[in-house]
Motif scaffolding. Structure first.
Motif, mmCIF file in Angstrom:
data_model
loop_
_atom_site.group_PDB
_atom_site.id
_atom_site.type_symbol
_atom_site.label_atom_id
_atom_site.label_comp_id
_atom_site.label_asym_id
_atom_site.label_seq_id
_atom_site.Cartn_x
_atom_site.Cartn_y
_atom_site.Cartn_z
ATOM 1 N N PRO A 30 0.800 -1.222 0.000
ATOM 2 C CA PRO A 30 0.000 0.000 0.000
ATOM 3 C C PRO A 30 0.833 1.272 0.000
ATOM 4 O O PRO A 30 0.293 2.359 -0.177
ATOM 5 N N ILE A 31 2.148 1.166 0.226
ATOM 6 C CA ILE A 31 2.995 2.369 0.302
ATOM 7 C C ILE A 31 4.239 2.176 -0.542
ATOM 8 O O ILE A 31 4.617 1.053 -0.896
ATOM 9 N N MET A 32 4.865 3.309 -0.843
ATOM 10 C CA MET A 32 6.156 3.317 -1.525
ATOM 11 C C MET A 32 7.009 4.391 -0.865
ATOM 12 O O MET A 32 6.585 5.541 -0.720
ATOM 13 N N VAL A 33 8.209 4.004 -0.430
ATOM 14 C CA VAL A 33 9.100 4.914 0.301
ATOM 15 C C VAL A 33 10.273 5.259 -0.589
ATOM 16 O O VAL A 33 10.894 4.381 -1.194
ATOM 17 N N SER A 34 10.574 6.547 -0.677
ATOM 18 C CA SER A 34 11.687 7.015 -1.509
ATOM 19 C C SER A 34 12.528 7.997 -0.717
ATOM 20 O O SER A 34 12.051 8.644 0.227
ATOM 21 N N SER A 35 13.790 8.102 -1.095
ATOM 22 C CA SER A 35 14.706 9.047 -0.454
ATOM 23 C C SER A 35 14.872 10.274 -1.336
ATOM 24 O O SER A 35 14.907 10.175 -2.564
ATOM 25 N N VAL A 36 14.999 11.432 -0.683
ATOM 26 C CA VAL A 36 15.100 12.709 -1.396
ATOM 27 C C VAL A 36 16.279 13.482 -0.819
ATOM 28 O O VAL A 36 16.466 13.542 0.405
ATOM 29 N N GLN A 37 17.079 14.067 -1.692
ATOM 30 C CA GLN A 37 18.192 14.903 -1.271
ATOM 31 C C GLN A 37 17.702 16.328 -1.088
ATOM 32 O O GLN A 37 17.181 16.939 -2.026
ATOM 33 N N GLN A 38 17.870 16.865 0.139
ATOM 34 C CA GLN A 38 17.462 18.238 0.430
ATOM 35 C C GLN A 38 18.561 18.923 1.223
ATOM 36 O O GLN A 38 18.898 18.489 2.324
ATOM 37 N N ASP A 39 19.111 20.000 0.635
ATOM 38 C CA ASP A 39 20.152 20.787 1.306
ATOM 39 C C ASP A 39 21.320 19.918 1.759
ATOM 40 O O ASP A 39 21.853 20.065 2.857
ATOM 41 N N GLY A 40 21.712 18.993 0.905
ATOM 42 C CA GLY A 40 22.857 18.155 1.221
ATOM 43 C C GLY A 40 22.578 17.026 2.190
ATOM 44 O O GLY A 40 23.497 16.311 2.582
ATOM 45 N N SER A 41 21.358 16.853 2.608
ATOM 46 C CA SER A 41 21.004 15.777 3.530
ATOM 47 C C SER A 41 19.910 14.916 2.914
ATOM 48 O O SER A 41 19.184 15.348 2.019
ATOM 49 N N VAL A 42 19.798 13.702 3.429
ATOM 50 C CA VAL A 42 18.840 12.741 2.909
ATOM 51 C C VAL A 42 17.588 12.764 3.779
ATOM 52 O O VAL A 42 17.673 12.740 5.011
ATOM 53 N N SER A 43 16.434 12.853 3.136
ATOM 54 C CA SER A 43 15.165 12.723 3.837
ATOM 55 C C SER A 43 14.326 11.677 3.117
ATOM 56 O O SER A 43 14.566 11.364 1.951
ATOM 57 N N TYR A 44 13.353 11.155 3.817
ATOM 58 C CA TYR A 44 12.552 10.058 3.287
ATOM 59 C C TYR A 44 11.094 10.485 3.215
ATOM 60 O O TYR A 44 10.575 11.160 4.108
ATOM 61 N N GLN A 45 10.441 10.067 2.106
ATOM 62 C CA GLN A 45 9.033 10.388 1.887
ATOM 63 C C GLN A 45 8.268 9.108 1.546
ATOM 64 O O GLN A 45 8.738 8.288 0.760
ATOM 65 N N THR A 46 7.102 8.982 2.145
ATOM 66 C CA THR A 46 6.258 7.814 1.917
ATOM 67 C C THR A 46 5.049 8.218 1.092
ATOM 68 O O THR A 46 4.351 9.179 1.429
ATOM 69 N N THR A 47 4.803 7.489 0.016
ATOM 70 C CA THR A 47 3.626 7.716 -0.824
ATOM 71 C C THR A 47 2.597 6.644 -0.521
ATOM 72 O O THR A 47 2.873 5.445 -0.681
ATOM 73 N N PHE A 48 1.424 7.069 -0.083
ATOM 74 C CA PHE A 48 0.341 6.131 0.198
ATOM 75 C C PHE A 48 -0.412 5.865 -1.101
ATOM 76 O O PHE A 48 -1.033 6.764 -1.673
#
Length: 699
Positions: free
Chosen positions: A81-99
Motif C-alpha cells: 500500500p505504500i512506496m518509500v523514496s529518499s530525497v536529497q534536500q540541502d545536502g542531507s537525505v530525507s525520506y518520503q512515503t507515498t500512500f
C-alpha cells in the motif's frame, strides 16, 4: 508495562524532543481505527447464518491446483500500500512515503499518518546523524590527546640508556593491534616500561564521515573509523598501515591546559599569567593528565552508550507503530517501511558500536593496566539499587521520631514545665541550641521531597549537579539521615529536660548541659570523617562545595556552588545558632544556664555579620522579599502576645526554609529545561593538552 511507557522511561531526558513522538502517532492510528469502525456495517446479531443448499461444489481432497506463473517480486510490489523514496534536500537525505491507496474511502486519515511518520523519522535520523558527527570529532580529539599522553609517559618513565625510543615506538606501533589481555610478564621491558600500562597507541582516526545512506559496500566500509582493537590476524596486518607511533616530537607542539583549580592558580590567572605552561615531565603532572583523560574517556563512553540506546529505541518504536498500523488497517505496509528504516543511517550505521568496542579496549589497556573487568567497571555506570535495609531503617527511625515527639509532648504537659519558673530561662538558652538541628532536619525534609518529585517528573538532577555516577542520594537516603538527626536531637532534648539546679552550688549538672555541644561535635565528626562510611562521596561533595562558597572569589562558580550558597541564605538563623554555641560554651555560661550573650556588643555585632555572610556570598536576589528578609525580625524585634520571642523567630525561620525548598524544585527544573532546549545531556570535561593549531595546519 506497555511499550509507550517503557519507551518514555528509557529516554534521555534532555533528548526527549528528539525521540519519535510515539504517543501522537498512536492518536493518529486511533483516528484511522475509529473511522473504519464507523464505516463498517454492524455485525449480524447471533452470528453469521447461511442458507443450506442441496448442492455445493466439491473440489476434492487430492486435486492438483494449476498455478499461473507470476513474478513474486512484481506481485509483492503490487500488493504494497505504500512506496518509500529518499530525497536529497540541502545536502542531507530525507525520506518520503507515498500512500498508494489514497483513493479509498478514509484514505486521507492514513495519508496524514504517513506524513507525520515521515516527519518523525527524518527528525530522528537527522538528530542521530548530527550526534554521530559530534562523537567522531571528539574521537579525533581524543586520539591527539592519547598521542601526547603516551609520549609524555615515555618521557616520565625515563627508560634505561639502551632504550631507543624511536625504534621501540616503531616496534610498538606494529604490535598495537594485539589484544591488551595478551600482555604477560614475559613482555619485553620496552613494551611495559617498568610494569606500567602499555605505551602503544590505539588510534582513533577517521578518513571520512559517511554523509549518505550506508549500503554495506566495501567502499563505505573503508571510510569507517579505523580504531585498532581486538581483531583477527588479517585485520591486524591490514590496519598496521593506519597505526601511528606516538612520536616524542608531538610534545614540541603541545602545552598543558591549566584551568584555575586552587586560589593560587586563580590569582595567577587574574594577574595575567599565561594559562598554558611548559611541559614538566614529572609523575605529578603525569598522574594529573591521566586522571583528566580517564574522565574524558568515561564521559565519552557514556555518550556512545546513550547514542546506541537512542538508535535502538527509536528503531524499535518505528517497528512497533508500523505493526500496530498493519493490525488496525489489515494491510502489509510494515515490511516496506521497516526495510527503509534498516537501510537508513539510523538503522545501518555501525560507527557508534565500533567506537564502543574500541574505546573499551583503549581504556582497558591504557587506564586499567590491561585489566578488562576493572576497566569496564569504571566505564559502565553502576545502577543504584533500592536497598531494603534503607527502607526499613527509614521507617523504623520515623517511628522512633514520632514516639519521641509524643513522649516529649506528654512529659511537658504532665510536669507542667511551661509553668515552671525556669521555663523562660530554658527557652532563652536551650531552645536556640536545639533549634539548630530543627532547622537542618526541616531543610533535609524539603530536599528529600525535591529529590522525589525531580525523579518522578524525570528532572535529571544528577547531571545538573554533577554527581558522581551511582553516588547520588535517593529521597529515602536523605530521609534516613534526617530521621537519624531528628531522633538524636529529640533524645538529647529529653535527656536535658531538667530545670532543677544544684541547691548548694546553684549550678546545673555539667554533663547534661554539654549534651547539645556533644551532638554538634558528633555531627561535625561524621560530616568530615575520611573513612568510607555514611555516604562518603556525598559528604566530600558537600564539603567541597562549602569550601568553594567560602572562597567564592577564588574559584569558578558552578551550579552546585551557588545552589548551596542559596541554601545558606535561608539558614541565617541556623548560622546564628552556631554563633550562640560559641558564646554559650566558650564563655562558660552553660554551667549556670545564663544567657549573657545578648548583652554583649561583640555578640550583637557578629549577629549582623553572620546574617550578611550568605548574602554576601550569593548576592541579593527576582522574588519573595518578605520571607527572604525574614531574619530582619530579629533586628526589628517584632513580638506577639501568644508566642515566645524564640518561638516566633523559629517559626519565621522555618517558613523561610520551606520557601527555599519550594524554590529549589523550580530552580532545578528550570535548569533541566535549559538543558532540554539545547539537547545538552553531557558535561564538558577539560582536556589536559592544548595543541598548537598553527603547527597542525602547517602539517
Amino acid at each position: 508495562m506497555k511499550f509507550g511507557k517503557e519507551f518514555e522511561a528509557q529516554m534521555v531526558p534532555e533528548w526527549k524532543e528528539a525521540y519519535m513522538d510515539y504517543t501522537y502517532l498512536k492518536t493518529l492510528l486511533k483516528d484511522v481505527q475509529l473511522y473504519k469502525q464507523r464505516s463498517q456495517p454492524p455485525a449480524t446479531p447471533g452470528g453469521l447464518k447461511r442458507n443450506l443448499t442441496l448442492y455445493r461444489a466439491f473440489s476434492g481432497l487430492i486435486q492438483r491446483q494449476t498455478h499461473h506463473s507470476i513474478d513474486p517480486h512484481v506481485q509483492d510490489i503490487e500488493s504494497q500500500p505504500i512506496m518509500v523514496s529518499s530525497v536529497q534536500q540541502d545536502g542531507s537525505v530525507s525520506y518520503q512515503t507515498t500512500f498508494l491507496l489514497s483513493a479509498e474511502e478514509g484514505g486521507e486519515f492514513e495519508m496524514i499518518y504517513f506524513k507525520r511518520l515521515d516527519d518523525e523519522f527524518n527528525k530522528v535520523d537527522k538528530f542521530y546523524r548530527s550526534k554521530v558527527e559530534e562523537v567522531m570529532k571528539e574521537a579525533a580529539m581524543l586520539n591527539k590527546q592519547m598521542e601526547a599522553l603516551i609520549a609524555f609517559r615515555i618521557k616520565v618513565e625515563k627508560p634505561s640508556p639502551w632504550f631507543n625510543s624511536s625504534v621501540e615506538m616503531t616496534r610498538l606501533a606494529s604490535d598495537v593491534a594485539t589484544s591488551a589481555a595478551t600482555l604477560s610478564p614475559s613482555t619485553p621491558r620496552g613494551a611495559k616500561l617498568h610494569g606500567r600500562v602499555s605505551m602503544a597507541m590505539e588510534t582513533i582516526s577517521e578518513d571520512s564521515i559517511r554523509n549518505g545512506q550506508s549500503d554495506g559496500s566495501s567502499e563505505n566500509k573503508e571510510n569507517e573509523i579505523q580504531f585498532n582493537g581486538q581483531k583477527s590476524q588479517t585485520d591486524k596486518e591490514k590496519d598496521n598501515s593506519n597505526t601511528k607511533p606516538a612520536s616524542l616530537e608531538v610534545l614540541d607542539r603541545v602545552r598543558l591546559n591549566n584551568t584555575p583549580e586552587t586560589p593560587c592558580s586563580t590569582i595567577k590567572s587574574f594577574l595575567n599569567y599565561s594559562t598554558q605552561t611548559e611541559l614538566q615531565f614529572n609523575r605529578k603532572n603525569l598522574k594529573k593528565v591521566e586522571e583528566q583523560l580517564k574522565q574524558a574517556f568515561i564521559e565519552f563512553y557514556q555518550k556512545l552508550r546513550l547514542l546506541k540506546n537512542y538508535s535502538f529505541l527509536n528503531a524499535l518504536a518505528f517497528s512497533k507503530i508500523m505493526k500496530k498500523y498493519d493490525r488496525i488497517t489489515s494491510r502489509s505496509a510494515a515490511k516496506t517501511y521497516l526495510k527503509m528504516v534498516d537501510n537508513s543511517y539510523l538503522g545501518s550505521s555501525d560507527e557508534v558500536t565500533r567506537l564502543i568496542e574500541r574505546v573499551e579496549n583503549t581504556f582497558t589497556k591504557h587506564f586499567s593496566n590491561s585489566n578488562r573487568n576493572n576497566g569496564l567497571n569504571l566505564l559502565r555506570p553502576k545502577p543504584t539499587r533500592a536497598r531494603h535495609r534503607i527502607t526499613f531503617s527509614t521507617g523504623f527511625l520515623a517511628g522512633c521520631t514520632a514516639a519521641l515527639v509524643l513522649a516529649l509532648t506528654l512529659i511537658i504537659r504532665a510536669r507542667k514545665i511551661m509553668n515552671h519558673p525556669g521555663s523562660t530561662q530554658y527557652m532563652q538558652t536551650m531552645f536556640p541550641l536545639y533549634s539548630l538541628f530543627g532547622f537542618i532536619v526541616l531543610h533535609m525534609f524539603m530536599y528529600a521531597a525535591n529529590v522525589y518529585f525531580w525523579r518522578r517528573y524525570r528532572v535529571n538532577q544528577s547531571f545538573i549537579f554533577g554527581f558522581k555516577q551511582g553516588s547520588e542520594l535517593s529521597y529515602l537516603d536523605v530521609l534516613l539521615l534526617a530521621f537519624v538527626l531528628a531522633a538524636l536531637t529529640l533524645a538529647s532534648v529529653l535527656a536535658n529536660l531538667d530545670m532543677e539546679m544544684d541547691p548548694s552550688t546553684k549550678d546545673y549538672e555539667v554533663f547534661t548541659e554539654l549534651i547539645p555541644l556533644i551532638l554538634v561535635l558528633f555531627v561535625i565528626v561524621i560530616l568530615s570523617c575520611p573513612f568510607n562510611i555514611m555516604y562518603r562521596s556525598s559528604r566530600l561533595f558537600f564539603l567541597t562545595c562549602l569550601f568553594h562558597c567560602i572562597c567564592a572569589p577564588l574559584y569558578k562558580v558552578t551550579l552546585p556552588d551557588f545552589f548551596l550558597a542559596d541554601q545558606f541564605t535561608s539558614q541565617v538563623q541556623a548560622l546564628r545558632s552556631l554563633e550562640f554555641y560559641i558564646c554559650y560554651y566558650g564563655w562558660g555560661d552553660f554551667k549556670h544556664r545564663q544567657n549573657t550573650c545578648n548583652s554583649s556588643s561583640i555578640f550583637k555585632a557578629f549577629s549582623f555579620i553572620v546574617a550578611v555572610i550568605p548574602y554576601w556570598c550569593r548576592c541579593i536576589q527576582v522574588l519573595n522579599i518578605l520571607l527572604r528578609f525574614a531574619w530582619l525580625q530579629t533586628v526589628l524585634d517584632f513580638e506577639v502576645d501568644f508566642l515566645h520571642k524564640q518561638a516566633m523567630i523559629s517559626i519565621i525561620a522555618s517558613l523561610e526554609i520551606i520557601r527555599r525548598g519550594v524554590w529549589n524544585f523550580f530552580r532545578v527544573e528550570n535548569e533541566h529545561l535549559n538543558n532540554v532546549g539545547k539537547f545538552r545531556a553531557f558535561k564538558s570535561v577539560p582536556l589536559p593538552f592544548n595543541y598548537d593549531e598553527a603547527e597542525d595546519k602547517d602539517d
